[in-house]
Design an enzyme around this catalytic site. Structure first.
Site, PDB file in Angstrom:
ATOM      1  N   ASP A   2      76.012  33.201 -38.911  1.00 19.44           N
ATOM      2  CA  ASP A   2      77.304  33.891 -38.957  1.00 19.44           C
ATOM      3  C   ASP A   2      77.419  34.971 -40.032  1.00 19.44           C
ATOM      4  OD1 ASP A   2      77.309  32.319 -41.196  1.00 19.44           O
ATOM      5  OD2 ASP A   2      78.970  31.034 -40.574  1.00 19.44           O
ATOM      6  N   ASP A  13      59.906  38.275 -47.826  1.00 17.12           N
ATOM      7  CA  ASP A  13      61.192  38.980 -47.715  1.00 17.12           C
ATOM      8  C   ASP A  13      62.072  38.707 -48.925  1.00 17.12           C
ATOM      9  OD1 ASP A  13      61.061  36.357 -46.309  1.00 17.12           O
ATOM     10  OD2 ASP A  13      63.228  36.584 -46.212  1.00 17.12           O
TER      11      ASP A  13
HETATM   12  P1  AMP Z   1      66.407  33.544 -47.048  1.00 21.32           P
HETATM   13  O1  AMP Z   1      64.933  33.371 -47.042  1.00 21.32           O
HETATM   14  O2  AMP Z   1      67.189  32.293 -47.238  1.00 21.32           O
HETATM   15  O3  AMP Z   1      66.843  34.621 -48.005  1.00 21.32           O
HETATM   16  O4  AMP Z   1      66.855  34.058 -45.579  1.00 21.32           O
HETATM   17  C1  AMP Z   1      65.980  34.358 -44.547  1.00 21.32           C
HETATM   18  C2  AMP Z   1      66.683  35.165 -43.492  1.00 21.32           C
HETATM   19  O5  AMP Z   1      67.763  34.434 -42.900  1.00 21.32           O
HETATM   20  C3  AMP Z   1      67.276  36.483 -43.993  1.00 21.32           C
HETATM   21  O6  AMP Z   1      67.064  37.453 -43.020  1.00 21.32           O
HETATM   22  C4  AMP Z   1      68.737  36.142 -44.134  1.00 21.32           C
HETATM   23  O7  AMP Z   1      69.545  37.282 -44.049  1.00 21.32           O
HETATM   24  C5  AMP Z   1      68.967  35.188 -42.960  1.00 21.32           C
HETATM   25  N1  AMP Z   1      70.125  34.320 -43.187  1.00 21.32           N
HETATM   26  C6  AMP Z   1      70.210  33.288 -44.038  1.00 21.32           C
HETATM   27  N2  AMP Z   1      71.442  32.724 -44.012  1.00 21.32           N
HETATM   28  C7  AMP Z   1      72.173  33.428 -43.125  1.00 21.32           C
HETATM   29  C8  AMP Z   1      73.526  33.356 -42.656  1.00 21.32           C
HETATM   30  N3  AMP Z   1      74.405  32.461 -43.115  1.00 21.32           N
HETATM   31  N4  AMP Z   1      73.911  34.257 -41.714  1.00 21.32           N
HETATM   32  C9  AMP Z   1      73.047  35.171 -41.248  1.00 21.32           C
HETATM   33  N5  AMP Z   1      71.774  35.289 -41.652  1.00 21.32           N
HETATM   34  C10 AMP Z   1      71.329  34.441 -42.580  1.00 21.32           C
HETATM   35 MG    MG Z   2      66.284  36.337 -48.365  1.00 21.63          MG
END
Ligand code: AMP
Ligand code: MG
Length: 507
Positions: free
Chosen positions: A132, A267
């Protein structure tokens, strides 16, 4: 000092790199783009809860404007977008990821340089995939407090300007075990020269899009590495070495203060060598190099404390591979990894010189450090407390550091006295205590401290957040009046509590 509309907004990234034709829209693949224009959501009841005076001062921004800092509507000059990037997650290429829960408001030109202002948790973007785009209070407090604490510890990091609650409830399954619950929605406005990551480059190399890769690399060096260029192999190598060096420095600081990032996916690796994306991070309490705070990583422990330097190299290697299309002789990129190793070792040795007050690195110190590493693991021993007490010991006597032990120390006292005696001899009874106190923080954001701040904030009391923000703005200071409360080992209640010893990416 003025409101958001008084800042000098610019849009260099949007002007110089290719983007998406469509604004907003559903989650989708966006080939060939570095960004998509995205409108933040409008929070039903935005309330400003936390504000960093020092970041505000840097930007020339006065406190306020909860509505804009919690989402829309943007003020004049802003041009909001979500960035497209890819990444390796837990060792596997994951394809397009992108800002799924982050929306950049724009770039601000200030006296201290250009900064990107980004809202984390302001709603859906084309990169939100199945989620979301929102964030909850719990994870927003963790990001806000930790990025500010890291800054004051001298660890390169993105900053946090503000935390606002949105007045909206967000459904989350914290431990991914079917126990869903409503939580308060919140938005952090974070600030950095840019939020470009290793994965920002990888996505274009992975899709064979050399033109976009080149445009992005040129934009990046022009604005963020102005002494570099990427027109020829020598230029690319010199820039890549710069990135390798800052990454090595960042990770050596993590090791010094006992920080475990928890999700070192490519990332989540900033091109500036800044700590970025505070998710299921944690701080070593009991000194255990095998510890990871991230329960998603519990079985492989890929991102455990002791492995962070190696993962930094692995991530860097993936980023270097993405530069191959820019090189005539790509095999030269290997040398950048060697550079990473050399620079990390240099920082690592000087870190030990400072932490142990050795004055300078000498023959045999490697062994002294290795022995310490092993004696620290004999029984549960608090890393932060041990190193801080060591700054003040009057002689090689285990009693002076015993406050750091979580268990009965009878069986390990001889080994400790032996190590302390060796160290005391090495420093000739005169450790460099000033260097030690500047390298061994007294106060860090222990996992249970963040949890206490969250528990209070969830019932509307932000005083613990504020108290911790103040405490952690001087982490090397003695602050004797704070000792009883915060210079303390992990309390028993926190040992197996979700949010303290167990964290997930749920945010
Ligand atoms: P992270 O490794 O936790 O920084 O996130 C990995 C990917 O998941 C990134 O592209 C984030 O933008 C996406 N992501 C994580 N949580 C959400 C969320 N609540 N809504 C949308 N995208 C998310
Ligand atoms: Mg991230």
């Amino acid at each position: 000092m003025g409101p958001l509309s008084s800042l000098q907004w610019s849009q260099r990234f949007l002007q110089e790199t290719p983007g998406d034709d469509q604004t907003d829209g559903p989650s989708r693949q966006v080939p060939g783009a570095c960004w998509s224009r995205t409108t933040p959501f409008t929070a039903p009841d935005p309330t400003l809860r936390l504000w960093s005076d020092s970041v505000g001062l840097t930007l020339g921004l006065e406190r306020g404007e909860a509505a804009t800092l919690a989402g829309g509507p943007p003020v004049a000059g802003m041009a909001c977008y979500a960035q497209r990037y890819g990444g390796h997650q837990f060792g596997n290429w994951a394809g397009q990821l992108g800002d799924g829960r982050a929306i950049t408001l724009g770039e601000v030109e200030s006296e201290s340089g250009v900064f990107e202002l980004q809202l984390k948790g302001a709603g859906h973007t084309p990169y939100s995939r199945f989620a979301d785009g929102k964030a909850v209070l719990r994870s927003s407090i963790r990001e806000y407090l930790c990025s500010e604490a890291m800054h004051h510890l001298g660890v390169p990091t993105t900053r946090a300007l503000s935390l606002t609650t949105t007045g909206e409830s967000v459904m989350r399954d914290v431990m991914y075990n079917g126990n869903k619950a409503l939580e308060q929605g919140a938005v952090v406005c974070r600030v950095a020269p840019s939020f470009l990551r290793f994965g920002s480059f990888q996505i274009h190399a992975a899709t064979g899009d050399e033109a976009t890769l080149r445009a992005l690399a040129e934009h990046t060096v022009r604005h963020h590495f102005p002494t570099h260029q990427v027109q020829d192999d020598d230029g690319v190598i010199a820039w890549a070495e710069h990135v390798a060096e800052s990454t090595a420095l960042m990770i050596s600081h993590w090791m010094r203060v006992g920080f475990v990032h928890g999700v070192m996916n490519t990332d989540n690796m900033s091109i500036h060598g800044l700590t970025i994306d505070y998710g299921p991070y944690g701080w070593l309490e009991d000194y255990n190099p095998g510890w990871t705070p991230n329960t998603t990583d519990a079985s492989h422990r890929r991102y455990r404390y002791g492995q962070q330097p190696q993962i930094g190299a692995w991530n860097l290697a993936r980023w270097l591979e993405s530069l191959i299309p820019l090189m005539n002789a790509p095999e030269r990129l290997e040398s950048v990894l060697d550079r990473y190793g050399e620079v990390f070792n240099t920082h690592h040795n000087s870190m030990w010189v400072e932490k142990l007050g050795l004055h300078q690195w000498a023959e045999g110190d490697e062994e002294l450090v290795q022995e310490l590493n092993s004696v620290l693991q004999n029984i549960e021993t608090d890393m932060t407390i041990f190193f801080r007490l060591l700054c003040d010991v009057s002689g090689p006597n285990v009693q002076e550091i015993s406050f750091a032990f979580y268990e009965e120390s009878d069986g390990v006292e001889a080994a400790w006295n032996q190590w302390l005696t060796r160290w005391w001899g090495r420093v000739e009874g005169n450790p460099d205590r000033t260097a030690m106190r500047a390298a061994n923080p007294k106060y860090v954001l222990r996992n249970w401290m963040a949890q206490l701040a969250i528990d209070a904030a969830e019932s509307g009391d932000y005083s613990v957040c504020e108290a911790l923000e103040k405490l952690l703005s001087d982490p090397y200071g003695e602050q004797p009046e704070q000792e009883d409360e915060w210079f303390q080992k992990r309390p028993e209640w926190a040992k197996n509590r979700v949010g303290c010893s167990m964290l997930s990416c749920s945010s």
